[in-house]
Design a protein around this motif. Structure first.
Motif, PDB file in Angstrom:
ATOM      1  N   ASP A 151       0.575  -1.840  -0.009  1.00  0.00           N
ATOM      2  CA  ASP A 151      -0.221  -0.050  -0.103  1.00  0.00           C
ATOM      3  C   ASP A 151       0.632   1.019   0.102  1.00  0.00           C
ATOM      4  N   THR A 152       2.384   1.232   0.386  1.00  0.00           N
ATOM      5  CA  THR A 152       2.762   2.446   0.817  1.00  0.00           C
ATOM      6  C   THR A 152       3.754   2.342  -0.846  1.00  0.00           C
ATOM      7  N   GLN A 154       4.070   2.990  -7.693  1.00  0.00           N
ATOM      8  CA  GLN A 154       4.889   1.852  -8.509  1.00  0.00           C
ATOM      9  C   GLN A 154       4.204   0.976  -8.690  1.00  0.00           C
ATOM     10  N   ARG A 155       2.821   0.356  -7.946  1.00  0.00           N
ATOM     11  CA  ARG A 155       2.516  -0.631  -8.161  1.00  0.00           C
ATOM     12  C   ARG A 155       1.496  -0.409  -9.092  1.00  0.00           C
ATOM     13  N   GLU A 156       0.788   0.289  -9.375  1.00  0.00           N
ATOM     14  CA  GLU A 156      -0.001   0.400 -10.504  1.00  0.00           C
ATOM     15  C   GLU A 156       0.606   1.522 -12.156  1.00  0.00           C
ATOM     16  N   GLY A 166      12.325  -5.138  -5.491  1.00  0.00           N
ATOM     17  CA  GLY A 166      13.490  -4.207  -4.927  1.00  0.00           C
ATOM     18  C   GLY A 166      14.113  -3.198  -5.919  1.00  0.00           C
ATOM     19  N   TYR A 167      13.850  -3.069  -7.248  1.00  0.00           N
ATOM     20  CA  TYR A 167      14.044  -2.232  -8.137  1.00  0.00           C
ATOM     21  C   TYR A 167      13.311  -0.677  -7.267  1.00  0.00           C
ATOM     22  N   LEU A 168      12.716  -1.190  -6.941  1.00  0.00           N
ATOM     23  CA  LEU A 168      11.229   0.068  -6.274  1.00  0.00           C
ATOM     24  C   LEU A 168      11.476  -0.183  -5.225  1.00  0.00           C
ATOM     25  N   GLU A 169      10.977  -1.578  -4.105  1.00  0.00           N
ATOM     26  CA  GLU A 169      11.492  -1.614  -3.024  1.00  0.00           C
ATOM     27  C   GLU A 169      12.593  -1.113  -2.351  1.00  0.00           C
TER      28      GLU A 169
END
Length: 254
Positions: A147-148, A152-154, A230-233
């Motif tokens: 959710d945070t 990036q998820r979208e 990991g490149y986003l998280e």
């Protein structure tokens, strides 16, 4: 003439495209040449794709390197991109100066994973790519990030929905049928970096740990509260690890 500039090649994963690397690579030092590709069937590379196998994709990558007159690269492969990178190292070892398995594995699919690929193919046939991406992307993030990291998820969901159905189906089949490539790690004459998330549901850490001992020169980054992305998280940590590794690869004359 072949390029003498240290080159890092980035290979995206299944139902992604080269855009996933844009923010991640924005702050890389100017001394490196960065090359991102749309793998066959993804992004803008969607025409006349007949073979989605890891071997065919590796052949495509090798041809792009020839066209760019690049003779050796540090290959960074995320997820399916790691499967392609391993096939590249197996078929064209002279092209690989170093390898980064970014949430990826040299192991083949387990029987359970193969059955899940079949279920996913059936779902896509019945409901389409859009509905599939609605449930496919979110679990790839660690629970703490779902959710945070909504933006990036979208973004990933949008890239996934734009992926042709033939690519999704072909990619699932190709990943299901890929062989065991642990021998590539065992025989590697180049350094290997493993980047793994402890909350990765796609590449569980327990299946990855034995692989760390296979290469002669092995490096690893294991991240808490990180899933398959990991490149986003954890972009700062993974970027730093990759750049440190690149320094090792190119300083050693690989």
């Amino acid at each position: 003439m072949p390029s003498s500039q240290p080159t890092i090649l980035f290979l995206h994963g299944f139902a992604e495209n080269r855009e996933i690397w844009t923010e991640f690579t924005r702050e890389f030092p100017e001394g490196y040449r960065l090359l991102t590709l749309d793998l066959p069937g993804h992004g803008t590379n969607v025409h006349h794709i007949l073979d989605y196998s890891m071997e065919a994709q590796a052949d495509y990558v090798a041809e792009q390197l020839r066209e760019e007159t690049i003779d050796r690269v540090l290959v960074v492969g995320h997820s399916m991109g790691g499967y392609v990178a391993l096939a590249l190292a197996e078929r064209y070892p002279h092209l690989v100066a170093g390898l980064v398995l970014f949430h990826s594995t040299a192991l083949p699919d387990t029987d359970e994973k193969k059955a899940n690929r079949d279920k996913n193919q059936d779902f896509v046939h019945r409901h389409g790519v859009g509905k599939f991406m609605d449930s496919f992307i979110r679990p790839l993030f660690a629970p703490a990030n779902r959710d945070t990291l909504r933006e990036q998820r979208e973004q990933l969901e949008a890239i996934g929905r734009a992926t042709p159905e033939a690519t999704v189906l072909g990619g699932l089949e190709a990943m299901k049928n890929r062989p065991d490539r642990t021998s590539v790690l065992r025989e590697a004459t180049f350094p290997v970096l493993f980047i793994a998330g402890k909350d990765d549901v796609a590449v569980p850490t327990e299946s990855l740990l034995p692989q760390l001992a296979l290469p002669t020169q092995s490096h690893a980054l294991l991240l808490s509260n990180v899933g398959h992305l990991g490149y986003l998280e954890a972009p700062e940590l993974t970027r730093r690890a990759l750049l440190n590794f690149a320094g090792v690869v190119f300083a050693s004359g690989q």
